[in-house]
Design an enzyme around this catalytic site. Structure first.
Site, PDB file in Angstrom:
ATOM      1  N   ASP A  13       0.844  -1.199   0.000  1.00  0.00           N
ATOM      2  CA  ASP A  13       0.000   0.000   0.000  1.00  0.00           C
ATOM      3  C   ASP A  13       0.880   1.250   0.000  1.00  0.00           C
ATOM      4  O   ASP A  13       0.567   2.258  -0.648  1.00  0.00           O
ATOM      5  CB  ASP A  13      -0.890  -0.004   1.254  1.00  0.00           C
ATOM      6  CG  ASP A  13      -2.220   0.710   1.040  1.00  0.00           C
ATOM      7  OD1 ASP A  13      -2.400   1.286  -0.044  1.00  0.00           O
ATOM      8  OD2 ASP A  13      -3.064   0.693   1.955  1.00  0.00           O
ATOM      9  N   HIS A 213      -7.840  -0.461   9.109  1.00  0.00           N
ATOM     10  CA  HIS A 213      -6.918  -0.012   8.052  1.00  0.00           C
ATOM     11  C   HIS A 213      -7.249   1.452   7.783  1.00  0.00           C
ATOM     12  O   HIS A 213      -8.162   1.763   7.032  1.00  0.00           O
ATOM     13  CB  HIS A 213      -7.142  -0.894   6.816  1.00  0.00           C
ATOM     14  CG  HIS A 213      -6.279  -0.568   5.640  1.00  0.00           C
ATOM     15  ND1 HIS A 213      -5.262  -1.386   5.203  1.00  0.00           N
ATOM     16  CD2 HIS A 213      -6.279   0.476   4.777  1.00  0.00           C
ATOM     17  CE1 HIS A 213      -4.692  -0.876   4.121  1.00  0.00           C
ATOM     18  NE2 HIS A 213      -5.292   0.263   3.843  1.00  0.00           N
ATOM     19  N   HIS A 215      -6.344   5.331   6.675  1.00  0.00           N
ATOM     20  CA  HIS A 215      -5.484   6.291   5.965  1.00  0.00           C
ATOM     21  C   HIS A 215      -5.607   7.635   6.681  1.00  0.00           C
ATOM     22  O   HIS A 215      -6.566   7.892   7.418  1.00  0.00           O
ATOM     23  CB  HIS A 215      -5.891   6.373   4.494  1.00  0.00           C
ATOM     24  CG  HIS A 215      -5.414   5.181   3.705  1.00  0.00           C
ATOM     25  ND1 HIS A 215      -4.282   5.221   2.925  1.00  0.00           N
ATOM     26  CD2 HIS A 215      -5.896   3.917   3.602  1.00  0.00           C
ATOM     27  CE1 HIS A 215      -4.090   4.023   2.366  1.00  0.00           C
ATOM     28  NE2 HIS A 215      -5.066   3.209   2.761  1.00  0.00           N
ATOM     29  N   CYS A 246      -3.756   5.489  -2.556  1.00  0.00           N
ATOM     30  CA  CYS A 246      -4.278   4.562  -3.554  1.00  0.00           C
ATOM     31  C   CYS A 246      -4.390   5.291  -4.887  1.00  0.00           C
ATOM     32  O   CYS A 246      -4.946   6.391  -4.935  1.00  0.00           O
ATOM     33  CB  CYS A 246      -5.638   4.032  -3.099  1.00  0.00           C
ATOM     34  SG  CYS A 246      -6.372   2.925  -4.296  1.00  0.00           S
ATOM     35  N   ASN A 255      -1.155   5.480   4.775  1.00  0.00           N
ATOM     36  CA  ASN A 255      -1.702   4.780   5.938  1.00  0.00           C
ATOM     37  C   ASN A 255      -1.197   5.435   7.211  1.00  0.00           C
ATOM     38  O   ASN A 255      -0.213   6.158   7.191  1.00  0.00           O
ATOM     39  CB  ASN A 255      -1.210   3.323   5.941  1.00  0.00           C
ATOM     40  CG  ASN A 255      -1.695   2.556   4.741  1.00  0.00           C
ATOM     41  OD1 ASN A 255      -1.054   2.556   3.707  1.00  0.00           O
ATOM     42  ND2 ASN A 255      -2.825   1.914   4.877  1.00  0.00           N
TER      43      ASN A 255
HETATM   44  P1  HMG Z   1      -9.248  -5.540 -16.210  1.00  0.00           P
HETATM   45  O1  HMG Z   1      -8.575  -4.683 -17.200  1.00  0.00           O
HETATM   46  O2  HMG Z   1     -10.667  -5.320 -15.950  1.00  0.00           O
HETATM   47  O3  HMG Z   1      -9.124  -7.100 -16.427  1.00  0.00           O
HETATM   48  O4  HMG Z   1      -8.407  -5.406 -14.837  1.00  0.00           O
HETATM   49  P2  HMG Z   1      -8.318  -8.064 -17.359  1.00  0.00           P
HETATM   50  O5  HMG Z   1      -8.525  -9.397 -16.726  1.00  0.00           O
HETATM   51  O6  HMG Z   1      -8.719  -7.832 -18.775  1.00  0.00           O
HETATM   52  O7  HMG Z   1      -6.789  -7.687 -17.208  1.00  0.00           O
HETATM   53  C1  HMG Z   1      -6.143  -6.606 -17.828  1.00  0.00           C
HETATM   54  C2  HMG Z   1      -4.667  -6.915 -17.975  1.00  0.00           C
HETATM   55  O8  HMG Z   1      -4.102  -7.157 -16.692  1.00  0.00           O
HETATM   56  C3  HMG Z   1      -4.416  -8.197 -18.781  1.00  0.00           C
HETATM   57  O9  HMG Z   1      -3.168  -7.998 -19.442  1.00  0.00           O
HETATM   58  C4  HMG Z   1      -4.246  -9.250 -17.725  1.00  0.00           C
HETATM   59  O10 HMG Z   1      -3.471 -10.333 -18.138  1.00  0.00           O
HETATM   60  C5  HMG Z   1      -3.545  -8.466 -16.653  1.00  0.00           C
HETATM   61  P3  HMG Z   1      -3.130  -7.633 -21.011  1.00  0.00           P
HETATM   62  O11 HMG Z   1      -3.813  -8.773 -21.660  1.00  0.00           O
HETATM   63  O12 HMG Z   1      -3.900  -6.345 -21.141  1.00  0.00           O
HETATM   64  O13 HMG Z   1      -1.664  -7.507 -21.270  1.00  0.00           O
HETATM   65  N1  HMG Z   1      -3.819  -9.014 -15.341  1.00  0.00           N
HETATM   66  C6  HMG Z   1      -2.870  -9.261 -14.443  1.00  0.00           C
HETATM   67  N2  HMG Z   1      -1.550  -9.127 -14.472  1.00  0.00           N
HETATM   68  C7  HMG Z   1      -0.871  -9.491 -13.377  1.00  0.00           C
HETATM   69  N3  HMG Z   1      -1.457  -9.951 -12.275  1.00  0.00           N
HETATM   70  C8  HMG Z   1      -2.776 -10.099 -12.210  1.00  0.00           C
HETATM   71  C9  HMG Z   1      -3.543  -9.739 -13.324  1.00  0.00           C
HETATM   72  N4  HMG Z   1      -4.847  -9.771 -13.589  1.00  0.00           N
HETATM   73  C10 HMG Z   1      -4.996  -9.320 -14.815  1.00  0.00           C
HETATM   74  N5  HMG Z   1      -3.336 -10.544 -11.100  1.00  0.00           N
HETATM   75  C11 HMG Z   1      -7.828  -6.001 -12.626  1.00  0.00           C
HETATM   76  C12 HMG Z   1      -8.910  -5.950 -13.655  1.00  0.00           C
HETATM   77  C13 HMG Z   1      -8.469  -6.373 -11.307  1.00  0.00           C
HETATM   78  C14 HMG Z   1      -6.792  -7.040 -13.002  1.00  0.00           C
HETATM   79  C15 HMG Z   1      -7.159  -4.608 -12.548  1.00  0.00           C
HETATM   80  O14 HMG Z   1      -8.132  -3.616 -12.451  1.00  0.00           O
HETATM   81  C16 HMG Z   1      -6.219  -4.534 -11.387  1.00  0.00           C
HETATM   82  O15 HMG Z   1      -5.158  -5.164 -11.381  1.00  0.00           O
HETATM   83  N6  HMG Z   1      -6.550  -3.751 -10.355  1.00  0.00           N
HETATM   84  C17 HMG Z   1      -5.754  -3.662  -9.166  1.00  0.00           C
HETATM   85  C18 HMG Z   1      -5.832  -2.293  -8.641  1.00  0.00           C
HETATM   86  C19 HMG Z   1      -5.052  -2.190  -7.367  1.00  0.00           C
HETATM   87  O16 HMG Z   1      -4.085  -2.887  -7.125  1.00  0.00           O
HETATM   88  N7  HMG Z   1      -5.462  -1.226  -6.517  1.00  0.00           N
HETATM   89  C20 HMG Z   1      -4.843  -0.948  -5.272  1.00  0.00           C
HETATM   90  C21 HMG Z   1      -5.122  -1.980  -4.238  1.00  0.00           C
HETATM   91  S1  HMG Z   1      -6.622  -1.742  -3.369  1.00  0.00           S
HETATM   92  C22 HMG Z   1      -6.228  -0.653  -2.121  1.00  0.00           C
HETATM   93  O17 HMG Z   1      -5.201  -0.065  -2.136  1.00  0.00           O
HETATM   94  C23 HMG Z   1      -7.162  -0.526  -0.967  1.00  0.00           C
HETATM   95  C24 HMG Z   1      -6.633  -1.249   0.281  1.00  0.00           C
HETATM   96  O18 HMG Z   1      -5.389  -0.794   0.684  1.00  0.00           O
HETATM   97  C25 HMG Z   1      -7.612  -1.037   1.437  1.00  0.00           C
HETATM   98  C26 HMG Z   1      -8.020   0.389   1.565  1.00  0.00           C
HETATM   99  O19 HMG Z   1      -7.205   1.280   1.790  1.00  0.00           O
HETATM  100  O20 HMG Z   1      -9.232   0.545   1.443  1.00  0.00           O
HETATM  101  C27 HMG Z   1      -6.552  -2.728   0.013  1.00  0.00           C
HETATM  102 MG    MG Z   2      -5.006   1.133   1.777  1.00  0.00          MG
END
Ligand code: HMG
Ligand code: MG
Length: 604
Positions: A13, A213, A215, A246, A255
């Site tokens: 994060d 959690h 921020h 984020c 955080n």
């Molecule tokens: P999408 O574009 O809807 O879905 O993304 P997709 O399945 O078509 O995937 C797009 C591309 O990503 C493809 O590659 C996949 O292969 C690749 P391309 O064909 O375009 O070359 N891909 C991946 N690559 C590596 N690892 C994977 C993966 N999955 C797909 N696991 C998706 C949907 C969910 C994948 C995308 O939107 C994503 O990765 N989002 C993550 C966002 C993120 O990390 N946000 C921050 C974390 S959440 C947070 O911080 C909150 C938290 O801290 C708590 C809080 O504070 O509230 C947890």
């Molecule tokens: Mg967070």
């Protein structure tokens, strides 16, 4: 078990929203430093789409790293949790491939953020998380859950508590062992925290399966932590140095800082199991690496308070921003000695820990062989002497059947010759010699360290010229000790036989770096050896010669002639100087270890 469990989310994060690419080596060092603080859970990275979060696109490098792999394997012993955030089955599969034993799934309580963050509705997000949880559990992987936007969504506004309850129940129902309540925007205040937790608990959620959690966008995160603690929550996510944010919640801050959390709890008598000073050092270090302000108030205060005169990495001249860990290959093991190589570096480890690494006759003779053989070996540039066990070296062997003391005659002469030869071989070595003192040192061991060119040590490595207590005097070593310490200090140390602390040696300038513990000592050594790659071997030999001339023949003709000869040697057309200056003119930085290795390859 500590009274609260802290889940350090800095490497995930904390870094995910940093714009400038952070090298994987820095991330790995961050994990290493965090692990050393006693933290019991560290979220290592996320395996998400590299397009969505480019900063963590190197997750495979991080997870595949040798040190992280060791941690992941050690995790089976159960003392350290190392979750990895995954959004879908693809992420889970990659995590499993690298031996990850715990993943974190995340859903949003609100639609707007869900779309922005994972490009799907809340319902679809829950189904993706369920697929991960089911497959994960079948593979023996523990699953943690996050609910984002517990108070508000950047696109949709305030979050109804019922939406949070729904997500928490879904996550627990699919087998998450705990659900972390994410105030993603950092808009929560204590009254809202209390109301939400009470609401969840009243609706059947076990408080022991909840985590906080928070921020810190509005500076309320620490207050929210305390409120959540008062409501019965005992697990908190936080980020060293208050790193974070984020990419999909614009304007949200990092955080709650782990240092602030630890300071809060420890001062309230609530054990966290975390070494606050080490943590503050880590927060200070990572903030400098990222060229950003340290957001932890406790961390900043402690760093300022402990910096001047503090021992450890921060005070060491040899510390580099990121220090690669050197790999040592065993070369030879003899009675009482282990020998290792790492590139042009040779490491001799005294290995008689049971008798404090006292110098026996065979050890002295083998040490002499090492220095003698190395001198004619152009593939070696440096020799490190260190030791196994509690002590560096306790000096001449005083064992009942083995000591030469009290025998006089030829036994005494032989021992004199042996010791003199050893110290002279070290002193006259054409290599850069380094004593890496892993613990306290006595008598002849002090000679061993001070016949070397450079010394680093752990903070417990006091040195004692203990001879007078036994009716002996530090004869053969006096040449080196007095040279390095100066006559007045040496005399007092010899006459008092008092332990001279690592800190005192550092303040005298006769020790180059003092480490907090053995691991930091290894890093200090790695840092020193890495820095010395920038020093030409021949120029190092000449420099050693210059210092010797200034000590043995100060102001005399021998010194003048010696300096002239060395000046001419450095100016030779075939000298390393000619090569080094050419590289300088071409704007290239010399790696003299690579130069030595290339030259040897060319000879073969
Ligand atoms: P999408 O574009 O809807 O879905 O993304 P997709 O399945 O078509 O995937 C797009 C591309 O990503 C493809 O590659 C996949 O292969 C690749 P391309 O064909 O375009 O070359 N891909 C991946 N690559 C590596 N690892 C994977 C993966 N999955 C797909 N696991 C998706 C949907 C969910 C994948 C995308 O939107 C994503 O990765 N989002 C993550 C966002 C993120 O990390 N946000 C921050 C974390 S959440 C947070 O911080 C909150 C938290 O801290 C708590 C809080 O504070 O509230 C947890
Ligand atoms: Mg967070």
């Amino acid at each position: 078990m500590p009274a609260v469990r802290i889940v350090e989310v800095g490497p995930r994060d904390g870094l995910q929203n940093v714009q400038r690419t952070v090298p994987a080596a820095t991330k790995l060092e961050l994990i290493h430093r965090l692990e050393q603080t006693g933290l019991q859970a560290i979220e290592l990275t996320s395996v998400v789409s590299p397009k969505a979060v480019p900063q963590l696109a190197d997750c495979r490098t991080v997870l595949g790293d040798e040190y992280v792999q060791t941690l992941l394997q050690g995790q089976k012993k159960g003392h350290l949790r190392l979750p990895v955030l995954v959004p879908n089955l693809k992420g889970l599969d990659i995590a499993i491939e690298y031996g990850v034993r715990e993943v974190a799934v995340f859903v949003s309580a609100t639609e707007g953020f869900s779309r922005a963050n994972i490009n799907c509705s809340v319902r679809e997000g829950i189904e993706r998380a369920r697929a991960v949880a089911e497959k994960g559990r079948r593979a023996g992987v523990a699953v943690r859950g996050y609910v984002s936007c517990i108070f508000a969504d950047p696109y949709d506004g305030p979050t109804p508590p019922s939406a949070v309850l729904h997500c928490v129940n879904e996550l627990l129902g699919m087998g998450c062992y705990e659900v972390s309540l994410g105030d993603t925007l950092g808009v929560g205040v204590t009254s809202k925290v209390r109301r939400l937790i009470e609401y969840l608990v009243q609706n059947g959620v076990p408080v022991e399966q909840l985590a906080g959690h928070f921020h810190d966008t509005y500076g309320q995160a620490l207050a929210n932590v305390w409120q959540a603690y008062c409501c019965g929550i005992r697990v908190f996510d936080s980020s060293v140095g208050g790193l974070g944010g984020c990419p999909f919640a614009p304007g949200a801050k990092g955080n709650v800082a782990t240092e602030d959390l630890v300071y809060l709890f420890e001062n309230a008598g609530v054990d966290t199991g975390v070494n606050l000073l080490k943590l503050a050092e880590t927060g200070d270090w990572i903030s400098r690496q990222l060229s950003k302000t340290n957001e932890s108030r406790a961390g900043t205060a402690l760093s300022v308070k402990h910096k001047p005169g503090s021992v450890g990495c921060t005070g060491a001249p040899t510390q580099q921003p990121t220090v690669p860990k050197l790999r040592w290959t065993p070369v030879k093991e003899t009675e009482g000695l282990q020998i290792y190589r790492s590139g042009v570096n040779l490491k001799v480890v005294l290995n008689r820990p049971k008798n404090g690494n006292a110098l026996t006759v065979p050890m002295i003779s083998q040490l002499c062989d090492v220095f003698e053989n190395a001198d004619s070996d152009s593939s070696i540039s440096r020799i490190v002497i260190t030791a196994n066990g509690k002590f560096f070296c306790t000096g001449m062997d005083l064992g009942k059947g083995s000591t030469q003391v009290g025998q006089g005659g030829s036994t005494s002469t032989a021992q004199f010759d042996r010791l003199t030869r050893l110290f002279e071989l070290i002193d006259n070595s054409s290599k850069v010699t380094i004593a890496c003192m892993n613990g306290p040192t006595f008598g002849g061991g002090v000679g061993l360290a001070f016949a070397c060119d450079i010394r680093i040590c752990v903070k417990t490595a006091a040195v004692t010229l203990s001879e007078v207590r036994l009716g002996l005097c530090p004869a053969t070593i006096s040449k080196y000790v007095a040279r390095e310490w100066g006559p007045a200090f040496t005399r007092e140390a010899m006459l008092s036989a008092r332990p001279i602390s690592a800190q005192e040696l550092k303040s005298l300038g006769v020790v180059a770096g003092v480490a907090e513990d053995q691991q930091q000592l290894q890093r200090l050594l790695d840092g020193l050896l890495t820095r010395l790659r920038g020093s030409s071997p021949d120029a190092s030999r000449m420099s050693k010669e210059l210092v010797k001339l200034s000590w043995a023949h100060a102001g005399g003709e021998k010194q003048a002639a010696g300096i002239k000869a060395l000046f001419e040697r450095m100016m030779r057309p075939d000298g390393e100087g000619a090569h080094g200056v050419k590289q300088f003119q071409a704007g290239k930085k010399m790696d003299w270890d690579a130069y030595v290795e290339d030259k040897l390859k060319a000879k073969l």
